[in-house]
Design a protein around this motif. Structure first.
Motif, mmCIF file in Angstrom:
data_model
loop_
_atom_site.group_PDB
_atom_site.id
_atom_site.type_symbol
_atom_site.label_atom_id
_atom_site.label_comp_id
_atom_site.label_asym_id
_atom_site.label_seq_id
_atom_site.Cartn_x
_atom_site.Cartn_y
_atom_site.Cartn_z
ATOM 1 N N LEU A 1 -43.935 -22.897 -21.838
ATOM 2 C CA LEU A 1 -44.477 -23.202 -23.145
ATOM 3 C C LEU A 1 -43.347 -23.457 -24.127
ATOM 4 C CD1 LEU A 1 -47.211 -20.444 -23.307
ATOM 5 C CD2 LEU A 1 -47.396 -22.766 -22.438
ATOM 6 N N PRO A 2 -43.420 -24.522 -24.921
ATOM 7 C CA PRO A 2 -42.345 -24.838 -25.865
ATOM 8 C C PRO A 2 -42.342 -23.916 -27.053
ATOM 9 C CG PRO A 2 -44.185 -26.326 -26.171
ATOM 10 C CD PRO A 2 -44.520 -25.490 -24.964
ATOM 11 N N ALA A 3 -41.183 -23.783 -27.678
ATOM 12 C CA ALA A 3 -41.092 -22.994 -28.888
ATOM 13 C C ALA A 3 -41.844 -23.695 -30.004
ATOM 14 C CB ALA A 3 -39.626 -22.815 -29.283
ATOM 15 N N THR A 4 -42.377 -22.907 -30.932
ATOM 16 C CA THR A 4 -43.084 -23.463 -32.077
ATOM 17 C C THR A 4 -42.630 -22.765 -33.331
ATOM 18 O OG1 THR A 4 -44.911 -21.871 -32.027
ATOM 19 C CG2 THR A 4 -45.124 -23.821 -30.638
ATOM 20 N N GLY B 1 -30.735 -21.269 -36.840
ATOM 21 C CA GLY B 1 -31.802 -21.795 -36.005
ATOM 22 C C GLY B 1 -32.936 -20.817 -35.768
ATOM 23 N N THR B 2 -33.902 -21.264 -34.970
ATOM 24 C CA THR B 2 -35.115 -20.488 -34.713
ATOM 25 C C THR B 2 -34.835 -19.103 -34.157
ATOM 26 O OG1 THR B 2 -36.327 -22.543 -34.258
ATOM 27 C CG2 THR B 2 -37.313 -20.503 -33.459
ATOM 28 N N VAL B 3 -33.798 -18.977 -33.327
ATOM 29 C CA VAL B 3 -33.517 -17.691 -32.685
ATOM 30 C C VAL B 3 -33.236 -16.585 -33.694
ATOM 31 C CG1 VAL B 3 -31.010 -18.060 -32.418
ATOM 32 C CG2 VAL B 3 -32.258 -16.651 -30.755
ATOM 33 N N THR B 4 -32.739 -16.935 -34.873
ATOM 34 C CA THR B 4 -32.442 -15.912 -35.878
ATOM 35 C C THR B 4 -33.698 -15.354 -36.524
ATOM 36 O OG1 THR B 4 -32.185 -17.548 -37.650
ATOM 37 C CG2 THR B 4 -30.218 -16.976 -36.389
ATOM 38 N N GLY C 1 -42.381 -18.221 -36.330
ATOM 39 C CA GLY C 1 -42.335 -19.142 -35.213
ATOM 40 C C GLY C 1 -42.328 -18.389 -33.897
ATOM 41 N N GLY C 2 -42.262 -19.092 -32.790
ATOM 42 C CA GLY C 2 -42.280 -18.444 -31.482
ATOM 43 C C GLY C 2 -41.459 -19.215 -30.476
ATOM 44 N N GLN C 3 -40.784 -18.496 -29.592
ATOM 45 C CA GLN C 3 -40.030 -19.128 -28.516
ATOM 46 C C GLN C 3 -40.951 -19.405 -27.335
ATOM 47 O OE1 GLN C 3 -37.022 -20.183 -28.725
ATOM 48 N NE2 GLN C 3 -35.966 -18.966 -30.291
ATOM 49 N N GLY C 4 -40.638 -20.452 -26.583
ATOM 50 C CA GLY C 4 -41.398 -20.730 -25.376
ATOM 51 C C GLY C 4 -41.108 -19.694 -24.303
ATOM 52 N N THR D 1 -30.830 -26.101 -32.468
ATOM 53 C CA THR D 1 -32.129 -25.714 -33.026
ATOM 54 C C THR D 1 -32.412 -24.221 -32.886
ATOM 55 O OG1 THR D 1 -33.338 -26.089 -30.947
ATOM 56 C CG2 THR D 1 -33.058 -27.982 -32.432
ATOM 57 N N GLY D 2 -31.689 -23.553 -31.989
ATOM 58 C CA GLY D 2 -31.915 -22.122 -31.778
ATOM 59 C C GLY D 2 -33.183 -21.827 -31.009
ATOM 60 N N SER D 3 -33.637 -22.761 -30.180
ATOM 61 C CA SER D 3 -34.872 -22.543 -29.432
ATOM 62 C C SER D 3 -34.652 -22.789 -27.945
ATOM 63 C CB SER D 3 -35.980 -23.454 -29.957
ATOM 64 O OG SER D 3 -35.623 -24.811 -29.790
#
Length: 373
Positions: free
Chosen positions: A23-26, A151-154, A261-264, A331-333
């Protein structure tokens, strides 16, 4: 098992896809959630499920419990028992220095020369065209550096706090790491099994603090309504299945991934792939205040587990932090495919994480299908 080592702890859906799904990150409520199915779904393992703070009154009580002082005082814990492993456990500054020396000496052996260390594999992650961040972070393997690329990971990675309820450390507050992931109920956090249950009992006062940064909680504190882990971890604390999930209560009328948001997630994937690992290590020389990462190619544990290993110097508190495939530094994902689990006492320069197979997938699917009250 290594005879002189000892075991320590770190305390530190409608399904969106079928077995083997990726599942992709969102990010944000408008983000689309789609899946790529790699094999058909089938009746699988049944995870253990535990009710946590499942009423608004309990959730308010848990949030009030976690003051700034209590969070700062939470530490990785020692676990009972003996053996040659410890849960991503706290090391010392001298340990880290010796690990760094070992990293810089290709072909050097650990304390027990019979335990030969896998050769270092240089990262082969392809940088996205025009992405300076990807090029920079893919250029060299790390053993535990602060993540500064944003990025998203933070936002999706955070610290986990809880109170141990059983064993010699009963009543002690502790910390781990966790990740907000895409899910049907938009409320799932993935972490390690020992970060939800240890010594035969589930932890209390369990919360997730996404984006934790030097004591700041930019996106709030999220109490768990439900804790889940594999049946193997639940019944015997089997290190091969040290995986767990938490379903967290909405805050301010919004679900977790609507906010951060969410990681895949990915299951049943090939081994030996380029991986990025993240966490909030709290053992020296770290203090749990910053997000730290490692990167490199995984290798199979050739000693006493079915896990995969990664050269990584993170310490206690990193347990439960995510391992990503297809990670983009710009992107951090990425796709979450394991979590920080344990280290061998004689080889603290390696981190090991469980293989995400049917058991981990069952935990995820049960979590994302949990109805929030």
């Amino acid at each position: 098992m290594h005879p002189t080592a000892r075991r320590l702890a770190v305390l530190s859906v409608p399904a969106l896809a079928a077995a083997g799904a990726m599942l992709p990150a969102t990010h944000g409520a408008a983000a689309a959630v789609t899946g790529t199915v790699t094999q058909s779904a089938a009746a699988g393992p049944r995870p253990a499920v535990h009710e946590a703070a499942d009423t608004t009154t309990e959730q308010r009580t848990v949030k009030k419990f976690w003051t700034v002082a209590r969070m700062e005082a939470a530490e990785p814990l020692d676990a009972p028992g003996t053996g040659d492993r410890h849960f991503a456990a706290a090391g010392s500054a001298s340990d880290s220095a010796s690990d760094s020396a070992a990293e810089s000496a290709p072909g050097s052996a650990p304390a027990d020369a019979s335990m030969q260390r896998p050769a270092t594999v240089a990262p082969t992650l392809t940088a996205a065209k025009g992405s300076a961040a990807d090029a920079t972070y893919a250029s060299s393997r790390t053993s535990g550096s602060s993540w500064t690329a944003g990025g998203t990971v933070t936002k999706t990675t955070g610290r986990v706090f809880f109170t141990v309820t059983a064993g010699s450390d009963a009543g002690r507050n502790a910390s781990c790491s966790g990740t907000a992931v895409t899910s049907a109920n938009k409320s799932v956090v993935i972490t390690a099994g020992h970060c939800v249950k240890l010594n035969g009992a589930f932890h209390a006062n369990w919360v997730f603090v996404p984006g934790y940064d030097q004591g700041n909680r930019p996106d709030g504190t999220w109490p768990a309504t439900t804790l889940l882990t594999t049946s193997q971890w639940n019944s015997g604390e089997n290190m091969n299945y040290d995986v767990a999930a938490a379903v967290v209560a909405p805050q301010g009328g919004k679900s977790l991934t609507d906010v951060v948001g969410g990681q895949g997630v990915a299951f049943n994937q090939p081994r030996g792939r380029q991986t990025y690992a993240f966490g909030y290590p709290a053992g020296a020389p770290y203090d749990g205040s910053k997000l730290v990462y490692c990167s490199g190619r995984t290798f199979d544990d050739f000693l006493s587990s079915q896990d995969q290993g990664l050269s990584c110097g993170m310490t206690g508190g990193a347990s439960g932090g995510p391992w990503f495939l297809n990670f983009s530094a710009s992107t951090g994902s990425g796709l979450l495919n394991s979590v920080n689990s344990f280290k061998y006492n004689f080889a603290s320069y390696w981190m090991f994480g469980p293989y995400f197979g049917p058991e981990a997938e069952a935990v995820y699917n049960t979590a994302q299908n949990t109805t929030l009250t």
